[in-house]
Design an enzyme around this catalytic site. Sequence first.
Site, PDB file in Angstrom:
ATOM      1  N   CYS A  79       0.835  -1.208   0.000  1.00 21.60           N
ATOM      2  CA  CYS A  79       0.000   0.000   0.000  1.00 21.60           C
ATOM      3  C   CYS A  79       0.875   1.265   0.000  1.00 21.60           C
ATOM      4  O   CYS A  79       1.473   1.591  -1.009  1.00 21.60           O
ATOM      5  CB  CYS A  79      -0.976  -0.024   1.169  1.00 21.60           C
ATOM      6  SG  CYS A  79      -2.377   1.107   0.954  1.00 21.60           S
ATOM      7  N   HIS A 167      -3.723  -5.364   0.707  1.00 17.75           N
ATOM      8  CA  HIS A 167      -3.166  -5.822   1.984  1.00 17.75           C
ATOM      9  C   HIS A 167      -3.241  -7.352   2.074  1.00 17.75           C
ATOM     10  O   HIS A 167      -4.310  -7.912   2.314  1.00 17.75           O
ATOM     11  CB  HIS A 167      -3.937  -5.200   3.156  1.00 17.75           C
ATOM     12  CG  HIS A 167      -3.671  -3.744   3.324  1.00 17.75           C
ATOM     13  ND1 HIS A 167      -2.670  -3.258   4.124  1.00 17.75           N
ATOM     14  CD2 HIS A 167      -4.275  -2.649   2.778  1.00 17.75           C
ATOM     15  CE1 HIS A 167      -2.661  -1.940   4.073  1.00 17.75           C
ATOM     16  NE2 HIS A 167      -3.632  -1.540   3.262  1.00 17.75           N
ATOM     17  N   GLU A 169      -2.107  -9.166   4.443  1.00 11.85           N
ATOM     18  CA  GLU A 169      -2.116  -9.617   5.836  1.00 11.85           C
ATOM     19  C   GLU A 169      -3.518  -9.744   6.430  1.00 11.85           C
ATOM     20  O   GLU A 169      -3.692 -10.384   7.475  1.00 11.85           O
ATOM     21  CB  GLU A 169      -1.280  -8.662   6.704  1.00 11.85           C
ATOM     22  CG  GLU A 169      -1.853  -7.269   6.907  1.00 11.85           C
ATOM     23  CD  GLU A 169      -1.509  -6.285   5.797  1.00 11.85           C
ATOM     24  OE1 GLU A 169      -1.652  -5.071   6.027  1.00 11.85           O
ATOM     25  OE2 GLU A 169      -1.107  -6.730   4.699  1.00 11.85           O
TER      26      GLU A 169
END
Length: 509
Positions: A79, A167, A169
């Site tokens: 990001c 993202h 994660e």
Amino acid sequence: MKETILILDFGSQYTQLIARRVRELNVYCEIHPYNKIPASLSGVAGVILSGSPFSVLDKEAPIPDLSKIKGKIPLLGVCYGAQFLAQSLGGEIQPSKIREYGRANLGYIDQSCTLINGMSDNTQVWMSHGDTILKIPENFKITASTENVEVAGFRINGEETYGIQFHPEVYHTDEGAALLRNFLVDICGCSQRWTPDSFIETTVASLRSKLGNDKVLLGLSGGVDSSVAAVLLNKAIGKNLYCIFVDNGLLRKNEFRTVLHSYKDMGLNVKGVDASDKFIDALSWISDPEKKRKAIGKAFIEVFDQEAHLIEDVSWLAQGTIYPDVIESISVNGPSATIKSHHNVGGLPDFMKLKVVEPLNTLFKDEVRRIGRALNMPSLIIDRHPFPGPGLGIRILGEVTSERIKILQEVDYIYIQNMKDFGLYDKVWQAAAILLPIQTVGVMGDERTYENVVALRAVESTDGMTADWSKLPYDFLSKVSSEIINKVSGVNRVVYDISSKPPATIEWE
């Protein structure tokens, strides 16, 4: 040599989550502020740049010095990290015409790119950005796109540098773990050998080397962190570890006796100290939550210091500090204003001239539990819900008295025991009963009552940073409410807290 993934933090709410996902793949990682890159990168197998609440277009945007990293060590920008790489090397970033936040799908995936090789066509990812990479530098190659974002992923030709706009994660990125594995294993060459057993072996050896024949003092709380720290230290130095377990009068019903027996059964050199009267006296006429914390902390230090002086030639103070405490104390924006006064970091009083040893200061809470299970520690301790340092002192709103402690201990005992009987205890992150400074009208038999209200709280979480209220069964809540009101003198009303964190906190004080 230990393989380390270095995560540079730009203030993202997801930074700790990146670290947790890396650790789940059995790879060791550390979080460092973007402006505090270690002088030596020996043993660093790869670097991840986190997201950020900043825009790269902001005048105050964080700018890292990557001169020792880019092109020399595998690098992944996530990001903000991806946008910084693109902009700093000649690309163009502009505010998005269509702000992409939430679920998106990768309509284009370059399967020749090692980072995203094997990801499924149209796989779901999680976006959270207000800027868009409009133009990439000449030596960049687009590796992934969504319907609205052409540059959802890129790599730099001729080096192991990658960027992704989404993202990996977060849970909503379906194949995020696969992407991270590609980076860690196929690109960085990590062996995935960082396991509970390997942590125990290396930590015990390190403690033996560091402490030698020195004596170490440790204050036990009955909680997971201090208990696991104690067992690791006991394996390393045996009887040179002196544990003190203080009954501050604010523990759960029967907890002091039960946990003390567990510690002795585990072979720990532990002394139990009943100082409940001292703590209750210290809390007289205090209602402010922070003043209560400070009064409890002051009383603990006095008791602990008194007991410490009974042991000759102590050199070290051991603490159960865990990694989130450390991260919070060295955040991107300086020490966090939200650190509570009962955190371990910085908690050593000046007059105790002892060196500090913290065996768990690289671990997250769930990792501490895994280490405890690998050490064959009893479930009573390892699976215990988080419990605040000040104990029931901050679950009794308003003044703390012996009578109010007794009421809350009985309420809490009924609540927790029923939770275990219903098979719910291990399904929630934390459960608590709170005694409110409110009395309400009730009717028992033919008599009017005017008695106390208690609130029950149960939340689901993975690390306590965010939490959702638990949807406990109605039949359970009905039974618990009825039992509390019938059995605990002084309570005539039970309410259930359905607030999530944020905006509420898990504890009420």
